[in-house]
Scaffold this active site. Sequence first.
Site, PDB file in Angstrom:
ATOM      1  CG  ASP A 114     -10.709  -9.723   7.299  1.00 20.35           C
ATOM      2  OD1 ASP A 114     -11.933  -9.535   7.307  1.00 20.35           O
ATOM      3  OD2 ASP A 114      -9.925  -9.080   6.586  1.00 20.35           O
ATOM      4  CD  GLU A 115     -14.178  -6.402   9.247  1.00 24.24           C
ATOM      5  OE1 GLU A 115     -15.166  -5.957   9.839  1.00 24.24           O
ATOM      6  OE2 GLU A 115     -13.766  -5.964   8.178  1.00 24.24           O
ATOM      7  NE  ARG A 129      -3.444  -2.416   2.536  1.00 23.75           N
ATOM      8  CZ  ARG A 129      -4.385  -2.727   3.412  1.00 23.75           C
ATOM      9  NH1 ARG A 129      -4.849  -1.806   4.226  1.00 23.75           N
ATOM     10  NH2 ARG A 129      -4.847  -3.947   3.498  1.00 23.75           N
TER      11      ARG A 129
END
Length: 666
Positions: A83-84, A28
């Site tokens: 992933d949460e 990123r």
Amino acid sequence: MIYSPELRGKPLAVRQKTLVVTCNYEARGLGVKKATTVKEAKETCPQLVLVNGEDLTKYREMSYKVTALLEEFTPLVERLGLDENFVDVTEMVEKRLEERKKDGFSQISVSGHVYGNQTVNLHDLTHIRLAAGSQIAAEMRESVHCRLGLTGCAGIASNKLLSKLVSGAFRPNQQTVLLPESWHGLIASLEHIRKLPGVGYKTAQRLAALGLTTVCDLQMCSAAVLERELGVSAARHLQKVSRGEDDAPVTPSGPPQSLSDEDSFRKCSSEAEVKKKVGELIGSLLDRLYKDGRKPHTIKLTLRQVSRGLSRKGRQCPIPSHVVQRIGTGDSSIQTQLVAIVMKLFHKMINVKVPFHLTLLSVCFSNLKAPPASTKQSIGFYLTRPAPSHSNKLVQKTEDVDAEHTPPEGRVGACEVSPGENGSTTEMLPKTPEFFEFPLRLLPAGIDYDVFNQLPREIKEEILSSQKGERNTAASVWSQSSFASREEQSDQAPDPTSQTPRHSGSSQNICSLVPSDIVSPSGPSSPSVLRPAPRCLGPQHRSLEATASTPASELTCATFKSLPLAQPQFRQACVPELLEQTDEGSSHDGDQKGGSKCVLPSSVDAKMFSELPAAIQKELLMEWESREPISKLRVAVTPSKLRTKKTGGRPSPRQSNSLLRYFKPA
DNA sequence: GTGGTGTAG
DNA sequence: GGTTCTACACCAC
């Protein structure tokens, strides 16, 4: 990262076909963005390392380990994607405050950031609750880091919506509390309506047609106008969301309600190709079903035709009971039978006499039910043979089911729901399959399914029985908390404007835990030695983000977001180091390859240990290594009622098991 | 229960 | 604003 530590510090992206689906912070930083094409990403960052992420198996497994770990704290854990997780920590907070009431909450302080840098008022009970929630969130993140090697963010707030939004305020690997006075600032910081959870591309387009593009627009819009466009229900929901209100409880997710597998491609235009692809999809699904332990009663085929653009169409049908019975038995003909059923569904949608062009095929098993006790298989099946690999088209002959066998009572947490506080329902939830058909996710965190299946029966029984009756907690309506997930927000949250808090109900404590991204940044990469997990790692090695947010008058928790990359290798890689790190007890020469030293806890019978399969030895070493720091984090859950909106409900939680007992000298 | 759509990660 | 692999919720029927 976990699988390939040599990649640490390098820009890394996960691809699926031609698309970059996620990337690490290094990437990123070099301009790579999610959801761009591989081609674009490579142009932006020529040194970008790409890994194939089309097979989600490892991500899924790691994801469930994270959820299972959080469930050790409280059963009120709701998954959101891989992933949460939302965690309702209200009860945990109340218990903690009760314990610390005597000393005037002097030990309560905020762990992590406070959204908007707002001052915490320790005379305000809501602030105190949220602060306690933040401490719990920090403990959860620490545990996830220690035991699974993942870092992530968390947000702590009074409802799921706000905890999710605030969880990304500080990243990576940080957590944030939202105090009720700051909810408006948080909501206002969303630059576009599209950032509101639940507002996707289509809805955003419809809202734009009404001239609504900001959250403020939505707040100001007349209900009538909105209802005309979206319908009453959606409109009201959206306006509540725009005010930070969310009264949705944290609903324990339980095991998935469906298992599906799909593949996309340029072109598939013959029946033979379809049959082949369908066979592959069913093969991998049968493997997953086998591990899951439940049996599907419905099958669905979905496809995408070029002529119909991106839209999909599907057909489903019940699976005949005689076929259902054979699923998971290793019966080699089951795949053929299922393919035949799916091909019938295919012919309902496609006339093969006319040219067709498909770009996607998906098979979904749903209506999953625990098999009746009479279909249980004998233990010998599990101890002597590997699970059938349908995807590899291995022909496995299955032993016949033992119709006589009765499962040990209550072994795995048959979950019984007692009447709620209001005296409402009493529902008996289905029992889980027997221990040797133990669903992967019901295993205690830190124990792999495959390893578990290799264990002697007595040890399996001990593991399972030690969990008996440990779950079942009431989700009281007035108090809930959740861990929210990571968000695509800027690294620094804008300064919020303090406003009057909105209440959506009574007090809630919600944490969302969002394991953060793939890899950790700064750690030096060790060439040949894989870096093991937990407490062996300094914070620089992996990243774990946890955030906690508090909305209006309630307590909420945070979200963990993580990107699990490969686990098994991680575990194995851990072993060599763990062998040297175990510092307790007497040591014995291990028989590991390479002759490395193995230090066992003093209570362990070395001979018995040495007779175990290597994989189990490794597992135990991992377990011992991680045990000490974990135990002090564990929070007792009061047995009580568990409300679920879903039919199955789920048996319960895992707890680390005292395998040590088996190795005490007689 | 079935089929389509939308959303999210 | 179409790109991947899932999983789920909601709506109409």
